[in-house]
Write an enzyme that holds these catalytic residues in place. Structure first.
Site, PDB file in Angstrom:
ATOM      1  N   PHE A 138      10.435  16.076  13.125  1.00 48.30           N
ATOM      2  CA  PHE A 138      10.626  16.564  14.489  1.00 48.30           C
ATOM      3  C   PHE A 138       9.784  17.810  14.688  1.00 48.30           C
ATOM      4  O   PHE A 138       9.891  18.769  13.908  1.00 48.30           O
ATOM      5  CB  PHE A 138      12.095  16.891  14.785  1.00 48.30           C
ATOM      6  CG  PHE A 138      12.278  17.389  16.197  1.00 48.30           C
ATOM      7  CD1 PHE A 138      12.316  16.502  17.264  1.00 48.30           C
ATOM      8  CD2 PHE A 138      12.364  18.746  16.467  1.00 48.30           C
ATOM      9  CE1 PHE A 138      12.439  16.964  18.577  1.00 48.30           C
ATOM     10  CE2 PHE A 138      12.492  19.213  17.779  1.00 48.30           C
ATOM     11  CZ  PHE A 138      12.534  18.317  18.829  1.00 48.30           C
ATOM     12  N   ASP A 223       5.767  23.123   9.174  1.00 48.76           N
ATOM     13  CA  ASP A 223       6.608  23.447  10.321  1.00 48.76           C
ATOM     14  C   ASP A 223       7.906  24.017   9.772  1.00 48.76           C
ATOM     15  O   ASP A 223       8.785  23.281   9.345  1.00 48.76           O
ATOM     16  CB  ASP A 223       6.847  22.180  11.158  1.00 48.76           C
ATOM     17  CG  ASP A 223       7.794  22.433  12.334  1.00 48.76           C
ATOM     18  OD1 ASP A 223       8.433  23.498  12.367  1.00 48.76           O
ATOM     19  OD2 ASP A 223       7.903  21.537  13.200  1.00 48.76           O
ATOM     20  N   LYS A 252      12.845  29.455  15.796  1.00 50.10           N
ATOM     21  CA  LYS A 252      14.314  29.551  15.850  1.00 50.10           C
ATOM     22  C   LYS A 252      14.933  30.899  15.427  1.00 50.10           C
ATOM     23  O   LYS A 252      15.275  31.706  16.266  1.00 50.10           O
ATOM     24  CB  LYS A 252      14.923  28.404  15.053  1.00 50.10           C
ATOM     25  CG  LYS A 252      14.743  27.053  15.749  1.00 50.10           C
ATOM     26  CD  LYS A 252      15.617  25.981  15.153  1.00 50.10           C
ATOM     27  CE  LYS A 252      15.692  24.754  16.040  1.00 50.10           C
ATOM     28  NZ  LYS A 252      14.583  23.807  15.912  1.00 50.10           N
TER      29      LYS A 252
END
Ligand code: PLP
Length: 391
Positions: A138, A223, A252
């Site tokens: 993702f 990532d 995040k």
């Protein structure tokens, strides 16, 4: 405002892109939230891995509020102190040469893709712009990062998707070698696939893949939007493998609750983006950077040791629950496989009983604030145990 009023307004005016749980927390402290009607929630989610220092952390609040009261924004046409301090701190701590700040994980990944393609263009010319990502990955919700996401369910409705992406099975070196041809400029990996179901990569695979790619001057991009900033008990999860990527993306947890993304580049790619080749209005915002700086200042080796210890404890308590089949993940990024019932159903029941948990595919997923206390873990675990054992 009472919960039903908030819900009615949101449901009336928001585009309905989310199925929401029935909770509207109003404020919090550490990993404990309360709503306007006095209901209490233990938070095992950090707002999807964002609130690293939990809620109302005094030093973080001071840093953010103090900066907001001085200079809230100035743009990248000028310098600002918090962003300069953050750039230095992040590059030094993470071991990279240069950073570009943006506002989200998807944007950080867009930047990484742009760097990879331009690096390749600068060295090899056109026709070498393909990016390989892993099946079940993702990488975000923008057009390019949707295309980069290795899950068919994300490749719907919004055609045409940007071209130049292909997918290789994770933890399968042969599949990676097969996917790589002379049109490929980079490979993107999440060290632990988050949304894909808390799936860690094998150390041997990552090491062998990194060696193979380096020989061909194909860039390795990690990532670390979810795994970064102490989440797995290391500042960045690549440290678990001993393989440092050419480019690393972070977001995040970095801002401690404010929107920030960062794309870090090592020596090879530090100077690929030049004047005018990329930009952002909000990126490197001083308030956001002041918050992120406070997060990084707190992530000392001792702090990270505590994250690992809490992660071990968290895992051991999960495994004591009758109805949890297995637990995987690192540090405070954990997923639990259930023996019966669905994760979505368990998560909804937990909210009713005062516990926020996440799901990822068929798993329950846990990303609690890194500062969660053992008492808060115990309190949340008691609720989880009751829900699962009576399910
Ligand atoms: C959440 C996430 C993203 C997207 O981040 P946004 O801030 O939502 O754009 C990208 N990659 C990974 C691994 C993520 O977990």
């Amino acid at each position: 405002m009472d919960f039903e009023t908030i819900k009615a307004k949101a449901d009336k005016y928001f585009m309905a892109t989310y199925g929401r749980f029935n909770a509207a927390p109003e404020k919090g402290k550490s990993a404990t939230l309360t709503d306007s009607e006095g209901r209490k929630y233990i938070d095992f989610t950090s707002g999807i891995g964002v609130n690293s220092l939990g809620y109302a952390d005094a030093a973080w609040v001071d840093a953010v509020a103090g900066q907001a009261s001085k200079l809230q924004h100035i743009s990248n046409l000028y310098y600002n102190e918090p962003s300069a301090l953050l750039a230095e701190k992040l590059c030094e701590m993470a071991g990279f040469e240069k950073v570009l700040f943006c506002n989200s994980g998807a944007e950080a990944n867009e930047c990484a893709i742009k760097i990879a393609r331009k690096y390749s263009f600068d060295h090899y010319g056109e026709g070498r712009g393909k990016v390989i990502t892993l099946v079940n990955s993702f990488h975000g919700r923008t057009m390019a990062t949707l295309a980069a996401t290795g899950q068919d369910v994300f490749h719907n409705y919004f055609f045409p998707f940007p071209e130049g992406f292909a997918y290789a099975e994770a933890n399968n070196l042969d599949a990676l070698k097969e996917a790589v041809d002379d049109t490929v400029c980079a490979v993107v990996m999440e060290p632990i696939q988050g949304e894909g179901g808390v799936m860690p990569l094998d150390k041997e695979y990552v090491k062998a893949a990194a060696e193979f790619l380096a020989q061909k001057d194909i860039l390795l991009i990690f990532d670390e939007v979810q795994t970064g900033v102490g989440r797995t008990g290391k500042l960045y999860a690549w440290e678990h493998f001993g393989v440092k990527p050419d480019i690393l993306t972070s977001a995040k947890g970095l801002g401690g609750g404010l929107p920030i993304g960062a794309c870090l580049a090592g020596e090879k790619c530090a100077n690929v983006l030049t004047k005018g080749t990329h930009g952002t209005t909000f990126g490197a915002n001083p308030v956001v950077c002041a918050g992120a700086l406070q997060v990084l200042e707190r992530l000392t080796p001792e702090f990270l040791t505590k994250v690992r210890a809490k992660g071990e404890y968290f895992k051991s308590q999960l495994l004591k629950i009758d109805g949890i089949k297995s637990v995987r993940g690192e540090g405070l990024m954990l997923g639990a496989e259930l023996e019966r019932g669905t994760a979505a159903d368990v998560a909804a029941k937990c909210v009713e009983k005062g516990l926020l948990v996440l799901t990822a595919k068929t798993l329950l997923r846990f990303l609690p604030p890194l500062v969660i206390t053992y008492d808060e873990i115990d309190e949340g675990m008691e609720i989880l145990k009751n829900v699962i054992e009576n399910n």
